[in-house]
Design an enzyme around this catalytic site. Structure first.
Site, PDB file in Angstrom:
ATOM      1  N   TYR A 146       8.410  -3.427 -17.347  1.00 34.16           N
ATOM      2  CA  TYR A 146       9.118  -2.161 -17.513  1.00 34.16           C
ATOM      3  C   TYR A 146       8.971  -1.595 -18.923  1.00 34.16           C
ATOM      4  O   TYR A 146       9.032  -0.380 -19.105  1.00 34.16           O
ATOM      5  CB  TYR A 146      10.613  -2.330 -17.204  1.00 34.16           C
ATOM      6  CG  TYR A 146      10.947  -2.275 -15.737  1.00 34.16           C
ATOM      7  CD1 TYR A 146      10.460  -3.225 -14.859  1.00 34.16           C
ATOM      8  CD2 TYR A 146      11.765  -1.274 -15.243  1.00 34.16           C
ATOM      9  CE1 TYR A 146      10.783  -3.181 -13.519  1.00 34.16           C
ATOM     10  CE2 TYR A 146      12.096  -1.219 -13.903  1.00 34.16           C
ATOM     11  CZ  TYR A 146      11.596  -2.180 -13.043  1.00 34.16           C
ATOM     12  OH  TYR A 146      11.916  -2.126 -11.711  1.00 34.16           O
ATOM     13  N   LYS A 195       6.271 -16.825 -11.308  1.00 27.47           N
ATOM     14  CA  LYS A 195       4.955 -16.918 -10.670  1.00 27.47           C
ATOM     15  C   LYS A 195       4.096 -17.790 -11.588  1.00 27.47           C
ATOM     16  O   LYS A 195       3.054 -17.369 -12.108  1.00 27.47           O
ATOM     17  CB  LYS A 195       4.377 -15.500 -10.479  1.00 27.47           C
ATOM     18  CG  LYS A 195       3.117 -15.437  -9.644  1.00 27.47           C
ATOM     19  CD  LYS A 195       3.350 -15.739  -8.165  1.00 27.47           C
ATOM     20  CE  LYS A 195       2.008 -15.775  -7.428  1.00 27.47           C
ATOM     21  NZ  LYS A 195       2.156 -16.278  -6.034  1.00 27.47           N
ATOM     22  N   ASP A 227       7.036 -15.431  -4.457  1.00 28.01           N
ATOM     23  CA  ASP A 227       6.674 -15.126  -3.064  1.00 28.01           C
ATOM     24  C   ASP A 227       7.453 -16.016  -2.102  1.00 28.01           C
ATOM     25  O   ASP A 227       7.957 -15.563  -1.067  1.00 28.01           O
ATOM     26  CB  ASP A 227       5.152 -15.232  -2.832  1.00 28.01           C
ATOM     27  CG  ASP A 227       4.527 -16.477  -3.430  1.00 28.01           C
ATOM     28  OD1 ASP A 227       5.219 -17.219  -4.163  1.00 28.01           O
ATOM     29  OD2 ASP A 227       3.333 -16.723  -3.172  1.00 28.01           O
ATOM     30  N   ASP A 251      13.996  -6.816  -9.738  1.00 31.77           N
ATOM     31  CA  ASP A 251      14.118  -5.498  -9.094  1.00 31.77           C
ATOM     32  C   ASP A 251      13.854  -5.632  -7.599  1.00 31.77           C
ATOM     33  O   ASP A 251      14.617  -5.158  -6.758  1.00 31.77           O
ATOM     34  CB  ASP A 251      13.122  -4.526  -9.733  1.00 31.77           C
ATOM     35  CG  ASP A 251      13.179  -3.150  -9.069  1.00 31.77           C
ATOM     36  OD1 ASP A 251      14.293  -2.656  -8.841  1.00 31.77           O
ATOM     37  OD2 ASP A 251      12.103  -2.603  -8.764  1.00 31.77           O
ATOM     38  N   ASP A 255      16.776  -5.907  -4.197  1.00 35.34           N
ATOM     39  CA  ASP A 255      16.811  -5.001  -3.033  1.00 35.34           C
ATOM     40  C   ASP A 255      16.800  -5.813  -1.743  1.00 35.34           C
ATOM     41  O   ASP A 255      17.508  -5.498  -0.783  1.00 35.34           O
ATOM     42  CB  ASP A 255      15.602  -4.053  -3.028  1.00 35.34           C
ATOM     43  CG  ASP A 255      15.942  -2.695  -3.637  1.00 35.34           C
ATOM     44  OD1 ASP A 255      16.828  -2.659  -4.522  1.00 35.34           O
ATOM     45  OD2 ASP A 255      15.330  -1.681  -3.244  1.00 35.34           O
TER      46      ASP A 255
HETATM   47  C1  IPM Z   1      17.158  -0.527 -10.069  1.00 37.38           C
HETATM   48  C2  IPM Z   1      16.284   0.671  -9.856  1.00 37.38           C
HETATM   49  C3  IPM Z   1      15.612   1.039 -11.171  1.00 37.38           C
HETATM   50  C4  IPM Z   1      14.791  -0.155 -11.613  1.00 37.38           C
HETATM   51  C5  IPM Z   1      14.753   2.300 -11.110  1.00 37.38           C
HETATM   52  C6  IPM Z   1      15.573   3.492 -10.637  1.00 37.38           C
HETATM   53  C7  IPM Z   1      14.073   2.590 -12.408  1.00 37.38           C
HETATM   54  O1  IPM Z   1      15.356   0.411  -8.854  1.00 37.38           O
HETATM   55  O2  IPM Z   1      18.108  -0.432 -10.884  1.00 37.38           O
HETATM   56  O3  IPM Z   1      16.906  -1.559  -9.439  1.00 37.38           O
HETATM   57  O4  IPM Z   1      13.654  -0.338 -11.162  1.00 37.38           O
HETATM   58  O5  IPM Z   1      15.298  -0.940 -12.422  1.00 37.38           O
HETATM   59 MG    MG Z   2      15.595  -1.461  -7.902  1.00 32.97          MG
END
Ligand code: IPM
Ligand code: MG
Length: 361
Positions: A146, A195, A227, A251, A255
């Site tokens: 990032y 990894k 993975d 990240d 999710d």
């Molecule tokens: C999160 C989001 C952010 C990230 C984006 C919006 C830049 O996906 O907070 O997980 O990737 O960190």
């Molecule tokens: Mg995210």
């Protein structure tokens, strides 16, 4: 206690859900004798509209001077919004990255918990869910891909883009320490995800995590390749207590972890610096399609405010009261539309906030 909070309602449903969280905080203040004062600043698309940039120096400075930051969400519909017709460093999400870096919020805590009442929303089979799961992802937030050097160029007529993944041992150590500290307050089990079969940064990650582990003999430490971790999350989610991982892996895995709870509208998060300062925000996005309709679920933001009480202000009892109030509305069958199921009572954003206020004991 007097707490100075900077609020960043942001875009989409952000303002509605932050408003509800402040309402609940105020009730906690009333019952337990604290004052929460709020200074609102702009970030994301609304800041682009007002100032041409997603985060102004002034907004960042106000956040720096506060005791904690409560954030709603930033961003709009990519591809269908004027906020995305500009250079990447001027888009709404750039504000988020800038505030993370500017406030040195390197430790991102994302809990993923299966509420018994919402188990039907979990997309996994019953035999996989078992007794449910309760994990936190500790994601490094200010390093890695990032924030590495990046550029796009043309080499001999061929377009080429480069992003770089760098971690130094200090960055790894400080996030590992946070993960082990949290594990000590939970089930004392850290799974560090990397990894290491391919990446140098992961091999260093593993070494430094092992060094830190020596200071926590009570904590069981395991290493898992990313993975495999992605697979294990949907195969045996109950095995995880604390997942420790770098920015990009965190990240993606967070999710996935939020999806298996079936209720992303319920998940809170905290981003902390070296000390007590933090920024608190729901794990979900700004949901521009449902903004202003009074249907967004405010619970993730309310639970993020509870994390703020716990981590920034050491108000554990008060945080417990907020979490118990959320648990109680669920037990009593109240649901916003995203978590609605048969036989429950459907309520809107404002009414959900009001109910939680009345349940604060
Ligand atoms: C999160 C989001 C952010 C990230 C984006 C919006 C830049 O996906 O907070 O997980 O990737 O960190
Ligand atoms: Mg995210």
């Amino acid at each position: 206690m007097d707490c100075k909070i900077v609020t960043i309602p942001g875009d989409g449903i952000g303002p509605e859900i932050v408003r509800e969280a402040c309402k609940v905080l105020d009730q906690v203040g009333k019952v337990y004798g604290h004052t929460f004062s709020y200074t609102e600043v702009l970030m994301g698309g609304c800041s682009i509209d007002a100032y041409g940039v997603p985060l102004t120096e002034e907004a960042l400075n106000k956040a720096k001077q506060s005791d904690a930051v409560l954030l709603g969400a930033v961003g709009g519909n990519v591809g269908n919004s004027r906020w995305y017709d500009v250079a990447p460093n001027l888009r709404p999400e750039a504000g988020l990255l800038a505030i993370r870096k500017g406030l040195n919020l390197f430790a991102n805590i994302r809990p993923a918990y299966l509420y018994k009442e919402l188990a039907d929303a979990c997309p996994l089979k019953k035999e996989i869910i078992g007794d449910g799961f309760d994990m936190v992802i500790m994601r490094e937030l200010t390093g890695g891909l990032y924030f590495g050097e990046r550029h796009t160029e043309e080499v001999n007529g061929v377009r080429q883009a480069t992003d770089t993944l760098t971690y130094n041992e200090n960055e790894i150590r400080r996030i590992a320490v946070k993960a082990f500290d949290i594990a000590m307050k939970r089930s004392k089990h850290v799974i560090s995800v990397d990894k290491a079969n391919v990446l140098d940064s992961s091999r260093l990650w593993r070494k430094v995590v092992e060094e830190v582990a020596k200071d926590y003999p009570e904590v069981r430490i395991e290493h898992m390749l990313v993975d495999n971790c992605a697979m294990q999350l949907v195969m045996n989610p109950g095995q995880f207590d604390v997942i420790l991982t770098e920015n990009m892996f965190g990240d993606i895995l967070s999710d996935e972890a939020s999806m298996i709870t079936g209720s992303i509208g319920m998940l809170s998060s905290a981003s902390l610096n070296e000390g007590k300062f933090g920024m608190y925000e729901p794990s979900h996005g700004s949901a521009p399609d449902i903004a202003g309709k009074d249907i967004a679920n405010p619970i993730a933001t309310i639970l993020s405010a509870a994390m703020m009480l716990r981590y920034s202000f050491d108000l554990d009892k008060e945080a417990d009261a907020m979490e118990a109030a959320v648990q109680q509305v669920l037990t009593d069958g109240y649901r916003t539309v995203d978590i609605m199921s048969e036989g429950c009572k459907k309520v809107g954003t404002t009414q959900m906030g009001d109910l939680i206020v009345t349940y604060i004991k």
